[in-house]
Design an enzyme around this catalytic site. Structure first.
Site, PDB file in Angstrom:
ATOM      1  N   LYS A 149       2.441   9.918   8.421  1.00  0.00           N
ATOM      2  CA  LYS A 149       1.670   9.507   9.599  1.00  0.00           C
ATOM      3  C   LYS A 149       2.142  10.079  10.946  1.00  0.00           C
ATOM      4  CE  LYS A 149      -0.313   5.228   7.728  1.00  0.00           C
ATOM      5  NZ  LYS A 149      -1.744   5.407   7.849  1.00  0.00           N
ATOM      6  N   PHE A 161       0.865  -1.191   0.000  1.00  0.00           N
ATOM      7  CA  PHE A 161       0.000   0.000   0.000  1.00  0.00           C
ATOM      8  C   PHE A 161       0.892   1.228   0.000  1.00  0.00           C
ATOM      9  CE2 PHE A 161      -2.588   3.424   1.553  1.00  0.00           C
ATOM     10  CZ  PHE A 161      -3.773   3.236   0.863  1.00  0.00           C
ATOM     11  N   ASP A 190       9.286   2.550   1.836  1.00  0.00           N
ATOM     12  CA  ASP A 190       8.109   3.307   2.257  1.00  0.00           C
ATOM     13  C   ASP A 190       7.924   3.032   3.749  1.00  0.00           C
ATOM     14  OD1 ASP A 190       5.559   4.083   2.992  1.00  0.00           O
ATOM     15  OD2 ASP A 190       4.622   3.463   1.111  1.00  0.00           O
TER      16      ASP A 190
END
Ligand SMILES: Cc1ncc(COP(=O)(O)O)c(C=O)c1O
Length: 398
Positions: free
Chosen positions: A252, A138, A223
Protein backbone atom coordinates in the site's frame (compact mmCIF):
# COMPACT_ATOMS: atom_id res chain seq x y z
CA UNK A 1 -15.82 12.63 -22.60
CA UNK A 2 -18.82 13.30 -20.33
CA UNK A 3 -19.11 11.63 -16.92
CA UNK A 4 -22.30 9.70 -17.72
CA UNK A 5 -20.80 8.04 -20.82
CA UNK A 6 -17.60 7.17 -18.93
CA UNK A 7 -19.58 5.44 -16.20
CA UNK A 8 -21.73 3.60 -18.79
CA UNK A 9 -18.60 2.40 -20.57
CA UNK A 10 -17.06 1.41 -17.26
CA UNK A 11 -20.13 -0.71 -16.49
CA UNK A 12 -20.02 -2.19 -20.02
CA UNK A 13 -16.31 -2.95 -20.46
CA UNK A 14 -14.97 -3.84 -17.02
CA UNK A 15 -15.45 -7.16 -15.29
CA UNK A 16 -18.19 -6.45 -12.74
CA UNK A 17 -16.17 -7.33 -9.61
CA UNK A 18 -15.99 -3.83 -8.08
CA UNK A 19 -18.93 -2.07 -6.45
CA UNK A 20 -17.78 1.38 -7.50
CA UNK A 21 -18.80 4.74 -6.10
CA UNK A 22 -20.46 6.82 -8.86
CA UNK A 23 -17.59 9.32 -9.14
CA UNK A 24 -14.93 9.84 -11.77
CA UNK A 25 -11.92 11.39 -10.04
CA UNK A 26 -9.68 13.43 -12.29
CA UNK A 27 -7.22 15.34 -10.12
CA UNK A 28 -5.67 15.32 -6.66
CA UNK A 29 -3.58 17.65 -4.54
CA UNK A 30 -2.59 17.01 -0.93
CA UNK A 31 -5.69 16.03 1.06
CA UNK A 32 -8.11 16.87 -1.77
CA UNK A 33 -9.40 15.31 -4.97
CA UNK A 34 -11.69 16.69 -7.69
CA UNK A 35 -14.27 14.85 -9.78
CA UNK A 36 -15.10 15.24 -13.45
CA UNK A 37 -17.68 17.95 -12.59
CA UNK A 38 -14.91 19.84 -10.75
CA UNK A 39 -16.44 19.12 -7.32
CA UNK A 40 -13.87 19.13 -4.54
CA UNK A 41 -13.66 16.42 -1.86
CA UNK A 42 -11.61 15.91 1.27
CA UNK A 43 -10.02 12.52 0.70
CA UNK A 44 -10.02 10.46 3.90
CA UNK A 45 -9.71 7.23 1.88
CA UNK A 46 -6.19 7.78 0.41
CA UNK A 47 -6.78 5.04 -2.17
CA UNK A 48 -7.41 2.61 0.75
CA UNK A 49 -4.52 3.66 3.00
CA UNK A 50 -2.06 4.14 0.14
CA UNK A 51 -1.28 7.82 -0.51
CA UNK A 52 0.14 8.60 2.93
CA UNK A 53 1.87 11.72 1.62
CA UNK A 54 -1.32 12.89 -0.04
CA UNK A 55 -1.91 13.38 -3.74
CA UNK A 56 0.87 14.64 -6.01
CA UNK A 57 3.31 15.42 -3.18
CA UNK A 58 6.08 17.48 -4.86
CA UNK A 59 8.88 15.16 -3.62
CA UNK A 60 7.08 12.12 -5.04
CA UNK A 61 6.21 13.83 -8.31
CA UNK A 62 9.87 14.85 -8.61
CA UNK A 63 11.09 11.30 -7.86
CA UNK A 64 8.67 9.88 -10.45
CA UNK A 65 9.85 12.34 -13.11
CA UNK A 66 13.51 11.68 -12.41
CA UNK A 67 13.15 7.89 -12.21
CA UNK A 68 11.05 7.77 -15.40
CA UNK A 69 13.75 9.69 -17.24
CA UNK A 70 16.60 7.53 -15.84
CA UNK A 71 15.72 3.81 -15.79
CA UNK A 72 12.34 2.08 -15.62
CA UNK A 73 12.94 -1.65 -15.59
CA UNK A 74 15.75 -4.12 -16.08
CA UNK A 75 14.47 -7.20 -14.11
CA UNK A 76 16.13 -8.97 -11.22
CA UNK A 77 18.70 -10.57 -13.50
CA UNK A 78 20.65 -7.39 -12.67
CA UNK A 79 21.21 -5.24 -9.62
CA UNK A 80 19.72 -1.75 -9.53
CA UNK A 81 20.85 0.92 -7.09
CA UNK A 82 17.47 2.27 -5.80
CA UNK A 83 16.36 -1.28 -4.93
CA UNK A 84 19.51 -1.82 -2.84
CA UNK A 85 19.13 1.55 -1.07
CA UNK A 86 15.47 0.86 -0.30
CA UNK A 87 16.23 -2.59 1.14
CA UNK A 88 18.99 -1.05 3.30
CA UNK A 89 16.67 1.69 4.55
CA UNK A 90 13.94 -0.81 5.44
CA UNK A 91 16.41 -3.02 7.30
CA UNK A 92 17.91 -0.06 9.18
CA UNK A 93 14.45 1.03 10.37
CA UNK A 94 12.87 -2.33 11.27
CA UNK A 95 13.45 -5.68 12.99
CA UNK A 96 14.37 -7.26 9.64
CA UNK A 97 17.67 -8.36 8.11
CA UNK A 98 16.47 -9.07 4.57
CA UNK A 99 13.88 -7.78 2.09
CA UNK A 100 12.12 -9.40 -0.88
CA UNK A 101 10.29 -6.98 -3.19
CA UNK A 102 7.11 -7.72 -5.09
CA UNK A 103 4.16 -5.78 -6.51
CA UNK A 104 1.21 -5.86 -4.08
CA UNK A 105 0.07 -6.80 -0.61
CA UNK A 106 -1.24 -10.18 -1.76
CA UNK A 107 2.14 -10.96 -3.33
CA UNK A 108 3.96 -9.90 -0.18
CA UNK A 109 1.78 -12.33 1.79
CA UNK A 110 2.34 -15.04 -0.84
CA UNK A 111 6.07 -14.59 -0.34
CA UNK A 112 5.62 -14.79 3.45
CA UNK A 113 3.54 -17.97 3.18
CA UNK A 114 6.06 -19.57 0.85
CA UNK A 115 9.07 -18.66 2.98
CA UNK A 116 7.54 -19.94 6.24
CA UNK A 117 6.51 -23.23 4.60
CA UNK A 118 9.97 -23.79 3.15
CA UNK A 119 11.72 -22.73 6.36
CA UNK A 120 9.55 -24.98 8.55
CA UNK A 121 9.83 -28.00 6.24
CA UNK A 122 13.58 -27.72 5.85
CA UNK A 123 14.52 -26.57 9.36
CA UNK A 124 11.89 -28.07 11.63
CA UNK A 125 10.03 -31.04 10.19
CA UNK A 126 8.73 -32.11 6.76
CA UNK A 127 5.10 -32.06 7.97
CA UNK A 128 5.14 -28.53 9.40
CA UNK A 129 3.33 -26.51 6.77
CA UNK A 130 0.20 -25.09 8.40
CA UNK A 131 -0.45 -21.40 8.99
CA UNK A 132 -2.90 -20.26 11.66
CA UNK A 133 -4.67 -17.03 10.77
CA UNK A 134 -7.60 -15.25 12.40
CA UNK A 135 -11.30 -14.70 11.80
CA UNK A 136 -12.14 -11.36 10.20
CA UNK A 137 -8.62 -10.99 8.80
CA UNK A 138 -7.82 -9.80 5.30
CA UNK A 139 -4.66 -10.92 3.52
CA UNK A 140 -5.38 -10.57 -0.21
CA UNK A 141 -7.20 -12.06 -3.19
CA UNK A 142 -4.85 -14.64 -4.67
CA UNK A 143 -5.87 -18.24 -3.93
CA UNK A 144 -3.35 -18.67 -1.12
CA UNK A 145 -3.99 -15.28 0.49
CA UNK A 146 -7.76 -15.56 0.15
CA UNK A 147 -7.46 -18.98 1.83
CA UNK A 148 -5.52 -17.26 4.63
CA UNK A 149 -8.21 -14.56 4.86
CA UNK A 150 -10.67 -15.34 7.65
CA UNK A 151 -13.83 -14.00 6.01
CA UNK A 152 -16.08 -16.55 4.25
CA UNK A 153 -17.60 -13.86 1.99
CA UNK A 154 -14.29 -13.69 0.10
CA UNK A 155 -14.20 -17.49 -0.34
CA UNK A 156 -17.60 -18.04 -1.98
CA UNK A 157 -17.33 -19.62 -5.40
CA UNK A 158 -13.55 -20.03 -5.28
CA UNK A 159 -13.51 -23.32 -3.35
CA UNK A 160 -11.71 -25.61 -2.94
CA UNK A 161 -9.45 -23.26 -1.02
CA UNK A 162 -5.78 -23.96 -0.57
CA UNK A 163 -5.11 -26.48 2.20
CA UNK A 164 -2.84 -25.65 5.11
CA UNK A 165 -4.76 -22.88 6.88
CA UNK A 166 -6.66 -22.79 10.17
CA UNK A 167 -8.62 -19.85 11.57
CA UNK A 168 -9.20 -18.88 15.17
CA UNK A 169 -10.90 -15.82 16.73
CA UNK A 170 -8.75 -12.67 16.69
CA UNK A 171 -7.47 -11.40 20.04
CA UNK A 172 -7.98 -14.82 21.63
CA UNK A 173 -4.66 -16.21 22.86
CA UNK A 174 -6.16 -19.39 24.29
CA UNK A 175 -7.80 -20.24 20.95
CA UNK A 176 -4.45 -19.72 19.23
CA UNK A 177 -2.70 -21.87 21.80
CA UNK A 178 -5.24 -24.67 21.31
CA UNK A 179 -4.88 -24.50 17.51
CA UNK A 180 -1.06 -24.73 17.57
CA UNK A 181 0.20 -28.25 16.95
CA UNK A 182 3.07 -30.21 15.44
CA UNK A 183 2.01 -29.11 11.92
CA UNK A 184 2.13 -25.37 12.62
CA UNK A 185 4.70 -23.49 10.55
CA UNK A 186 3.53 -19.96 11.39
CA UNK A 187 0.96 -17.63 12.88
CA UNK A 188 -0.24 -14.86 10.55
CA UNK A 189 -1.98 -11.78 11.99
CA UNK A 190 -2.55 -8.12 11.26
CA UNK A 191 -1.33 -6.16 14.34
CA UNK A 192 -4.54 -4.17 13.89
CA UNK A 193 -7.22 -5.68 11.66
CA UNK A 194 -8.01 -3.13 8.94
CA UNK A 195 -10.67 -4.43 6.53
CA UNK A 196 -12.16 -6.55 9.34
CA UNK A 197 -13.33 -3.45 11.23
CA UNK A 198 -10.26 -1.59 12.62
CA UNK A 199 -9.97 -4.12 15.45
CA UNK A 200 -7.28 -3.40 18.03
CA UNK A 201 -6.05 -6.32 20.13
CA UNK A 202 -5.63 -6.26 23.91
CA UNK A 203 -2.14 -5.27 25.05
CA UNK A 204 -1.19 -8.86 25.90
CA UNK A 205 -2.20 -10.35 22.54
CA UNK A 206 0.81 -9.72 20.30
CA UNK A 207 3.36 -10.37 23.10
CA UNK A 208 1.41 -13.58 23.84
CA UNK A 209 1.63 -14.65 20.19
CA UNK A 210 5.38 -13.96 20.28
CA UNK A 211 5.73 -16.25 23.28
CA UNK A 212 3.64 -19.01 21.68
CA UNK A 213 5.92 -18.87 18.64
CA UNK A 214 9.10 -18.81 20.72
CA UNK A 215 7.92 -21.83 22.70
CA UNK A 216 6.77 -23.87 19.69
CA UNK A 217 9.28 -22.87 17.00
CA UNK A 218 6.50 -21.50 14.77
CA UNK A 219 7.27 -18.23 12.97
CA UNK A 220 5.31 -15.05 13.60
CA UNK A 221 4.15 -13.12 10.52
CA UNK A 222 2.73 -9.60 10.88
CA UNK A 223 0.73 -8.44 7.88
CA UNK A 224 1.41 -4.68 7.97
CA UNK A 225 0.15 -4.07 4.44
CA UNK A 226 -2.41 -1.60 5.80
CA UNK A 227 -0.90 -0.62 9.15
CA UNK A 228 2.72 -0.10 8.04
CA UNK A 229 4.66 2.96 6.85
CA UNK A 230 3.46 5.37 9.54
CA UNK A 231 -0.31 4.91 9.25
CA UNK A 232 -0.91 4.00 12.91
CA UNK A 233 1.32 6.66 14.46
CA UNK A 234 4.47 4.49 14.49
CA UNK A 235 6.49 3.50 11.46
CA UNK A 236 5.30 -0.10 12.00
CA UNK A 237 2.24 -0.97 14.09
CA UNK A 238 4.14 -3.69 15.98
CA UNK A 239 6.12 -0.90 17.70
CA UNK A 240 3.01 -0.02 19.75
CA UNK A 241 3.43 -3.32 21.57
CA UNK A 242 7.22 -3.64 21.55
CA UNK A 243 7.00 -7.04 19.88
CA UNK A 244 8.97 -8.03 16.79
CA UNK A 245 7.78 -10.55 14.21
CA UNK A 246 9.98 -12.97 12.24
CA UNK A 247 8.35 -11.91 8.97
CA UNK A 248 6.49 -8.71 8.03
CA UNK A 249 4.62 -7.82 4.85
CA UNK A 250 4.19 -4.34 3.40
CA UNK A 251 2.61 -2.78 0.31
CA UNK A 252 0.00 0.00 0.00
CA UNK A 253 1.73 3.19 1.28
CA UNK A 254 5.31 2.18 0.58
CA UNK A 255 5.54 4.03 -2.76
CA UNK A 256 2.61 6.46 -2.23
CA UNK A 257 0.51 4.94 -5.01
CA UNK A 258 2.99 3.25 -7.34
CA UNK A 259 2.41 -0.52 -6.98
CA UNK A 260 4.91 -2.24 -4.69
CA UNK A 261 5.00 -4.97 -2.06
CA UNK A 262 7.72 -6.17 0.28
CA UNK A 263 8.33 -9.16 2.53
CA UNK A 264 10.84 -8.46 5.31
CA UNK A 265 12.35 -11.20 7.47
CA UNK A 266 15.10 -12.29 9.80
CA UNK A 267 18.39 -13.61 8.42
CA UNK A 268 17.82 -17.29 9.20
CA UNK A 269 14.31 -17.20 7.71
CA UNK A 270 15.63 -15.56 4.53
CA UNK A 271 18.11 -18.38 3.95
CA UNK A 272 15.15 -20.61 2.97
CA UNK A 273 14.74 -18.51 -0.19
CA UNK A 274 17.66 -20.03 -2.07
CA UNK A 275 18.55 -18.72 -5.54
CA UNK A 276 15.76 -19.47 -8.01
CA UNK A 277 13.22 -20.51 -5.33
CA UNK A 278 11.03 -17.41 -5.70
CA UNK A 279 10.87 -14.28 -7.83
CA UNK A 280 8.89 -11.81 -9.91
CA UNK A 281 9.58 -10.00 -13.19
CA UNK A 282 8.47 -6.50 -12.23
CA UNK A 283 9.44 -6.65 -8.55
CA UNK A 284 11.61 -3.87 -7.17
CA UNK A 285 12.15 -2.08 -10.48
CA UNK A 286 14.43 0.93 -10.42
CA UNK A 287 11.37 3.09 -11.05
CA UNK A 288 9.17 1.87 -8.20
CA UNK A 289 11.98 1.60 -5.67
CA UNK A 290 13.12 5.16 -6.46
CA UNK A 291 9.61 6.35 -5.64
CA UNK A 292 9.43 4.17 -2.51
CA UNK A 293 12.81 5.49 -1.39
CA UNK A 294 11.54 9.07 -1.73
CA UNK A 295 8.33 8.11 0.11
CA UNK A 296 10.00 6.36 3.04
CA UNK A 297 12.75 8.98 3.37
CA UNK A 298 10.10 11.72 3.55
CA UNK A 299 7.92 9.83 6.03
CA UNK A 300 10.87 9.18 8.34
CA UNK A 301 12.60 12.55 7.79
CA UNK A 302 9.45 14.65 8.31
CA UNK A 303 8.50 12.56 11.40
CA UNK A 304 5.10 11.83 9.87
CA UNK A 305 4.26 8.88 12.14
CA UNK A 306 4.33 11.27 15.15
CA UNK A 307 2.20 13.72 13.22
CA UNK A 308 -0.26 10.92 12.37
CA UNK A 309 -0.41 10.08 16.06
CA UNK A 310 -1.38 13.69 16.99
CA UNK A 311 -3.91 14.12 14.20
CA UNK A 312 -5.37 10.71 14.99
CA UNK A 313 -5.92 11.70 18.63
CA UNK A 314 -7.65 14.92 17.51
CA UNK A 315 -9.90 12.99 15.15
CA UNK A 316 -10.74 10.31 17.72
CA UNK A 317 -11.43 12.92 20.43
CA UNK A 318 -13.71 14.74 17.99
CA UNK A 319 -15.51 11.53 17.04
CA UNK A 320 -15.98 10.67 20.74
CA UNK A 321 -17.49 14.13 21.28
CA UNK A 322 -19.95 13.35 18.49
CA UNK A 323 -20.73 10.07 20.26
CA UNK A 324 -21.99 12.01 23.32
CA UNK A 325 -24.97 13.30 21.35
CA UNK A 326 -25.22 10.58 18.70
CA UNK A 327 -25.98 7.13 20.14
CA UNK A 328 -25.76 5.72 16.59
CA UNK A 329 -21.99 5.68 17.33
CA UNK A 330 -21.27 2.50 19.27
CA UNK A 331 -17.48 2.84 19.55
CA UNK A 332 -14.59 4.94 18.28
CA UNK A 333 -11.29 3.08 18.02
CA UNK A 334 -8.01 3.38 16.20
CA UNK A 335 -4.31 4.13 16.31
CA UNK A 336 -2.84 7.11 14.51
CA UNK A 337 -4.74 7.74 11.29
CA UNK A 338 -6.39 4.33 11.00
CA UNK A 339 -9.69 4.99 12.72
CA UNK A 340 -12.89 2.98 12.93
CA UNK A 341 -16.23 4.41 14.01
CA UNK A 342 -18.52 1.50 14.77
CA UNK A 343 -22.22 2.26 14.32
CA UNK A 344 -25.36 0.54 15.48
CA UNK A 345 -26.51 0.66 11.83
CA UNK A 346 -24.98 -0.09 8.40
CA UNK A 347 -22.16 2.31 7.53
CA UNK A 348 -22.75 2.53 3.74
CA UNK A 349 -25.50 5.24 3.89
CA UNK A 350 -23.22 7.37 6.11
CA UNK A 351 -20.38 7.01 3.60
CA UNK A 352 -22.79 8.13 0.83
CA UNK A 353 -24.01 11.12 2.86
CA UNK A 354 -20.41 12.18 3.61
CA UNK A 355 -19.59 12.02 -0.09
CA UNK A 356 -22.60 14.19 -0.95
CA UNK A 357 -21.25 16.74 1.55
CA UNK A 358 -17.70 16.63 0.16
CA UNK A 359 -15.90 14.04 2.32
CA UNK A 360 -14.68 10.65 1.08
CA UNK A 361 -14.48 7.92 3.75
CA UNK A 362 -14.35 4.10 3.74
CA UNK A 363 -16.24 1.30 5.39
CA UNK A 364 -14.55 -1.61 7.20
CA UNK A 365 -17.08 -4.41 7.49
CA UNK A 366 -20.80 -3.66 7.52
CA UNK A 367 -21.10 -1.23 10.43
CA UNK A 368 -17.77 0.55 10.66
CA UNK A 369 -16.90 3.87 9.03
CA UNK A 370 -13.13 3.87 8.44
CA UNK A 371 -11.09 7.07 8.29
CA UNK A 372 -7.66 6.88 6.67
CA UNK A 373 -6.58 10.43 5.76
CA UNK A 374 -3.06 11.16 4.55
CA UNK A 375 -0.36 11.48 7.22
CA UNK A 376 0.07 15.13 6.15
CA UNK A 377 -3.55 16.03 6.99
CA UNK A 378 -3.99 19.40 8.76
CA UNK A 379 -6.06 20.00 11.92
CA UNK A 380 -8.43 22.28 9.97
CA UNK A 381 -9.21 19.43 7.54
CA UNK A 382 -9.87 17.08 10.46
CA UNK A 383 -12.29 19.63 11.96
CA UNK A 384 -14.12 19.99 8.64
CA UNK A 385 -14.29 16.20 8.23
CA UNK A 386 -15.79 15.87 11.72
CA UNK A 387 -18.43 18.50 10.90
CA UNK A 388 -19.45 16.61 7.76
CA UNK A 389 -19.36 13.27 9.56
CA UNK A 390 -21.48 14.68 12.40
CA UNK A 391 -24.12 15.85 9.91
CA UNK A 392 -24.15 12.51 8.10
CA UNK A 393 -24.40 10.56 11.36
CA UNK A 394 -27.19 12.80 12.68
CA UNK A 395 -29.14 12.11 9.48
CA UNK A 396 -28.44 8.36 9.81
CA UNK A 397 -29.68 8.40 13.41
CA UNK A 398 -33.14 9.65 12.34
C1 LIG B 1 -3.89 -6.24 5.78
C2 LIG B 1 -3.93 -6.43 4.30
N1 LIG B 1 -3.21 -7.41 3.74
C3 LIG B 1 -3.19 -7.61 2.41
C4 LIG B 1 -3.93 -6.83 1.56
C5 LIG B 1 -3.90 -7.08 0.09
O1 LIG B 1 -3.18 -6.08 -0.56
P1 LIG B 1 -3.31 -5.88 -2.14
O2 LIG B 1 -4.71 -5.40 -2.41
O3 LIG B 1 -2.24 -4.87 -2.46
O4 LIG B 1 -3.04 -7.20 -2.78
C6 LIG B 1 -4.71 -5.79 2.09
C7 LIG B 1 -5.53 -4.93 1.22
O5 LIG B 1 -6.42 -4.25 1.64
C8 LIG B 1 -4.71 -5.58 3.49
O6 LIG B 1 -5.43 -4.61 4.07
Amino acid sequence: MDTKTLMEWSAKYHTPNYGRTPLVLVRGEGTRVWDSDNREYLDFTTGIAVTGLGHCHPVITGAIREAAATLLHVSNIFHNAPQVHLAKLLVEHSFADRVFFCNSGAEANEAALKVVRKYAKERLSSDRYEVIATNNSFHGRTLATVSATGQPKYHHGFEPLMPGFKHVPYNDLRAMERALDSHTAAILVEPIQGEGGVNIPDDGYLPGLRKLCDDSGALLIFDEVQTGVGRTGRLWAYQHWGVEPDVMTLAKALANGIPIGAMLCREDVATALTAGSHGSTFAGSAFVTSVALATLTTIIGDKLPERADHRGRELMDGARELQETLPVIKEVRGRGLLIGIELTKPAAPVVDACREAGLLVLTAGEKVVRLAPPLIVESADCKRALEILGGALAAAAK
